[in-house]
Design a protein around this motif. Structure first.
Motif, PDB file in Angstrom:
ATOM      1  N   THR A 137     -11.303 -33.129  85.613  1.00 21.78           N
ATOM      2  CA  THR A 137     -11.278 -32.737  84.199  1.00 21.78           C
ATOM      3  C   THR A 137     -11.036 -31.238  84.031  1.00 21.78           C
ATOM      4  OG1 THR A 137     -13.684 -32.390  84.136  1.00 21.78           O
ATOM      5  CG2 THR A 137     -12.856 -34.602  83.632  1.00 21.78           C
ATOM      6  N   PRO A 152      -4.744 -37.644  87.353  1.00 21.11           N
ATOM      7  CA  PRO A 152      -4.823 -37.290  85.932  1.00 21.11           C
ATOM      8  C   PRO A 152      -5.805 -38.189  85.188  1.00 21.11           C
ATOM      9  CG  PRO A 152      -2.536 -37.380  86.659  1.00 21.11           C
ATOM     10  CD  PRO A 152      -3.363 -37.923  87.781  1.00 21.11           C
ATOM     11  N   ARG A 197      -6.022 -39.175  82.292  1.00 23.45           N
ATOM     12  CA  ARG A 197      -5.447 -40.134  81.339  1.00 23.45           C
ATOM     13  C   ARG A 197      -5.171 -41.491  81.979  1.00 23.45           C
ATOM     14  NH1 ARG A 197      -1.143 -36.513  82.171  1.00 23.45           N
ATOM     15  NH2 ARG A 197       0.517 -37.396  83.476  1.00 23.45           N
ATOM     16  N   ARG A 229      -8.413 -43.515  81.672  1.00 20.17           N
ATOM     17  CA  ARG A 229      -9.010 -43.669  80.341  1.00 20.17           C
ATOM     18  C   ARG A 229      -8.560 -44.961  79.685  1.00 20.17           C
ATOM     19  NH1 ARG A 229      -7.639 -37.819  79.163  1.00 20.17           N
ATOM     20  NH2 ARG A 229      -9.484 -36.620  79.753  1.00 20.17           N
ATOM     21  N   ASP A 230      -7.545 -45.582  80.229  1.00 25.04           N
ATOM     22  CA  ASP A 230      -7.019 -46.836  79.698  1.00 25.04           C
ATOM     23  C   ASP A 230      -7.891 -47.986  80.204  1.00 25.04           C
ATOM     24  OD1 ASP A 230      -5.546 -49.270  79.465  1.00 25.04           O
ATOM     25  OD2 ASP A 230      -3.723 -48.111  79.183  1.00 25.04           O
ATOM     26  N   ARG A 283      -4.312 -48.591  72.695  1.00 26.86           N
ATOM     27  CA  ARG A 283      -3.891 -47.212  72.872  1.00 26.86           C
ATOM     28  C   ARG A 283      -3.626 -46.605  71.504  1.00 26.86           C
ATOM     29  NH1 ARG A 283      -0.886 -49.260  77.514  1.00 26.86           N
ATOM     30  NH2 ARG A 283      -1.637 -48.259  79.396  1.00 26.86           N
ATOM     31  N   ARG A 284      -3.719 -45.301  71.478  1.00 32.47           N
ATOM     32  CA  ARG A 284      -3.486 -44.617  70.205  1.00 32.47           C
ATOM     33  C   ARG A 284      -2.062 -44.858  69.733  1.00 32.47           C
ATOM     34  NH1 ARG A 284      -5.149 -38.615  71.702  1.00 32.47           N
ATOM     35  NH2 ARG A 284      -4.024 -39.279  73.561  1.00 32.47           N
ATOM     36  N   ASP A 297       3.021 -32.643  79.968  1.00 34.93           N
ATOM     37  CA  ASP A 297       2.692 -33.697  80.921  1.00 34.93           C
ATOM     38  C   ASP A 297       3.673 -33.667  82.084  1.00 34.93           C
ATOM     39  OD1 ASP A 297       0.594 -34.667  79.479  1.00 34.93           O
ATOM     40  OD2 ASP A 297       1.815 -36.081  78.340  1.00 34.93           O
ATOM     41  N   SER A 315      -0.926 -33.458  83.839  1.00 36.65           N
ATOM     42  CA  SER A 315      -2.316 -33.558  83.426  1.00 36.65           C
ATOM     43  C   SER A 315      -2.383 -34.039  82.004  1.00 36.65           C
ATOM     44  CB  SER A 315      -2.981 -32.184  83.538  1.00 36.65           C
ATOM     45  OG  SER A 315      -2.333 -31.243  82.707  1.00 36.65           O
TER      46      SER A 315
END
Length: 506
Positions: A261, A269, A271, A274-275, A474-475, A501, A506
């Motif tokens: 982090t 990464p 991300r 986080r999924d 997901r957003r 990215d 990251s």
């Protein structure tokens, strides 16, 4: 008067498919077959190997452990190296190194030399595994073609694990145990020649320095955990060495998570994990590998110890798993995944595989192979083939192309850790249960295995519950639609990589 044309935005099209992409898949699949072939081929040669090298019983597990610890522990670093240096280049380097290490292991004069060569094999296997799956994921821009490619790639790997037992028995009987290691050299050279005609990997690379601190913490944590699980088979879970390794590995992995982090260019990464859909797929992959290795151990001992089959005959008894898994993944999985999505396919496959394990718990000392064992293996293989493609699709889809190497490494790491924990739990429970059983040796062995197989069975059902749970969207994008296509970094439901990215990873 001419009106000004209204500007329109053309839809983003995936890059054109390379005409030699299927050739590349054959080369990558051959390497995957070799990696998993090597993980099982030496098991049949173990008695001959131990006698010739005068290896103590306590050192025997290191023939396998030295390979798996290096393989599992270095996967994350290997994935990031592939993203930085280029996946084709890393793949070729892995082939050369794996061939050289296999040749060295084949001429090892002592047990210690063999252990060292096997560890080097595992390190180069990590480079191969991380780069190969990434090349498959990025080499097929069409979603339907990618599903078929991943199915074929996984089927070849599964065939390698099963064929390793058969080939190991044949080579040991006909030529000696050293050929179980030398056989990798011609396979690697053949793949190396084929790699010369592979399409060039044009995926963007990650720039900046590799997170060395994160590599030490992450790879060290996975290595220590895998080591602790492997020692649990011989020492027991409450042994100070095992407990210390598991707690130390957990502490290193916790420090690794904090480091990721804060790092400018993280090894993993945040991300990517986080999924919730990807995390569920990783858990399912670990559970499935745990079950697969447990079935292999169960079948090896059941056919040879309980039914009295030879090593070669027992190896042939594994072939239905490869055949059914391949047919299910390539024919059924590729057709059903676009219709139902990965969540349904993973859940259904895990439940079917659990049904196969349940059938194994009903075996008796006189159960026939064709009437009792084969139906259980076929059921398990259908679940394995049906869920594998969905797991790989959910774990690698929606990943920016420059992160495909580390995403592939995470999938392999989850499988390695799951397999290490599963084989340790299975062996420990089977041995302790058999020792406490009052009866003949055959009956005790079978009783131990039928009790032990309940643990991977329960793990499969638990993983099925996790994959069946509603997943967070997901957003701005719905997971089911994205996962049905699964085009890494192509705007198919995953957020596109921003310029930051692509530059920083990251």
């Amino acid at each position: 008067m001419n009106a000004h044309p209204i500007p329109t935005t053309a839809p983003v099209q995936p890059p054109p498919a390379h005409p030699r992409r299927w050739w590349a898949l054959g080369v990558l699949g051959l390497a995957q077959l070799m990696i998993l072939l090597d993980s099982t081929i030496v098991s049949v040669a173990m008695p001959s190997l131990q006698t010739e090298l005068r290896m103590a019983d306590g050192d025997r597990p290191w023939v396998v452990t030295s390979y798996t610890v290096a393989f599992g522990g270095l996967l994350l670093l290997a994935g990031r190296i592939a993203d930085h240096a280029g996946r084709t280049r890393v793949f070729v380097a892995g082939l050369v190194g794996f061939a050289a290490a296999s040749a060295g292991a084949g001429v090892a004069p002592t047990a210690q030399a063999l252990f060292a060569a096997r560890a080097v094999q595992g390190a180069f296997a990590a480079l191969l595994a991380a780069s190969a799956l990434a090349l498959v994921a990025t080499g097929f821009p069409d979603p339907a073609e990618r599903r078929r490619a991943i199915a074929v790639f996984g089927a070849l790997g599964g065939a390698g694990a099963s064929l390793g037992v058969v080939l190991g028995g044949l080579l040991t009987q006909g030529f000696g145990w050293r050929w179980c290691l030398w056989v990798n050299v011609p396979i690697a050279l053949l793949a190396l020649l084929g790699a010369a005609w592979m399409p060039r990997d044009r995926s963007p690379r990650v720039h900046g320095r590799i997170d060395v601190s994160g590599a030490v913490l992450g790879c060290g944590g996975v290595t220590v955990v895998v080591y602790g699980c492997s020692r649990a088979e011989a020492d027991g879970w409450t042994a100070p060495l095992v407990l210390g390794a598991l707690l130390g590995g957990a502490a290193l992995l916790a420090a690794f998570a904090v480091r990721q982090t804060r790092a400018a260019v993280p090894l993993l990464p945040p991300r990517l994990v986080r999924d919730r859909g990807r995390v569920a797929a990783l858990l399912a992959g670990g559970a499935l590998m745990m079950a697969q290795l447990s079935v292999s151990l169960f079948l090896t001992y059941y056919l040879q110890t309980v039914l009295g089959w030879s090593a070669v005959a027992a190896g042939l008894g594994f072939l239905p798993i490869s055949i059914v898994t391949t047919a299910t993944a390539t024919q059924l999985g590729t057709r059903l995944l676009p219709r139902f999505g990965p969540r349904v396919m993973m859940t259904a496959g895990l439940c079917i595989a659990a049904g196969g394990l349940f059938q194994l718990t009903l075996l008796g000392p006189d159960s026939g192979y064709a009437t009792r064992v084969l139906p259980a293996l076929a059921t398990f293989a259908v679940g394995l083939g049906g869920s594998f493609l969905a797991i790989m699709n959910a774990a690698t889809s929606g990943v920016p192309a420059q992160d495909s190497g580390i995403a592939s490494a995470v999938v392999n790491s989850a499988q390695q850790v799951g397999g290490s924990i599963g084989s340790a739990v299975f062996n420990t429970v089977a041995a302790s249960t058999a020792a406490a059983f009052h009866g003949g040796a055959r009956a005790a062995t079978l009783h131990g295995f039928t009790i032990a197989v309940r643990y991977p069975l329960g793990t499969l059902l638990l993983a099925a519950v996790v994959t069946a749970a509603p997943l967070a969207r997901r957003r701005g994008h719905g997971l089911p639609d994205q996962a049905r296509t699964g085009l890494p970094g192509s705007g198919d439901g995953a957020p596109d990589a921003t310029p930051t990215d692509a530059r920083m990873g990251s």
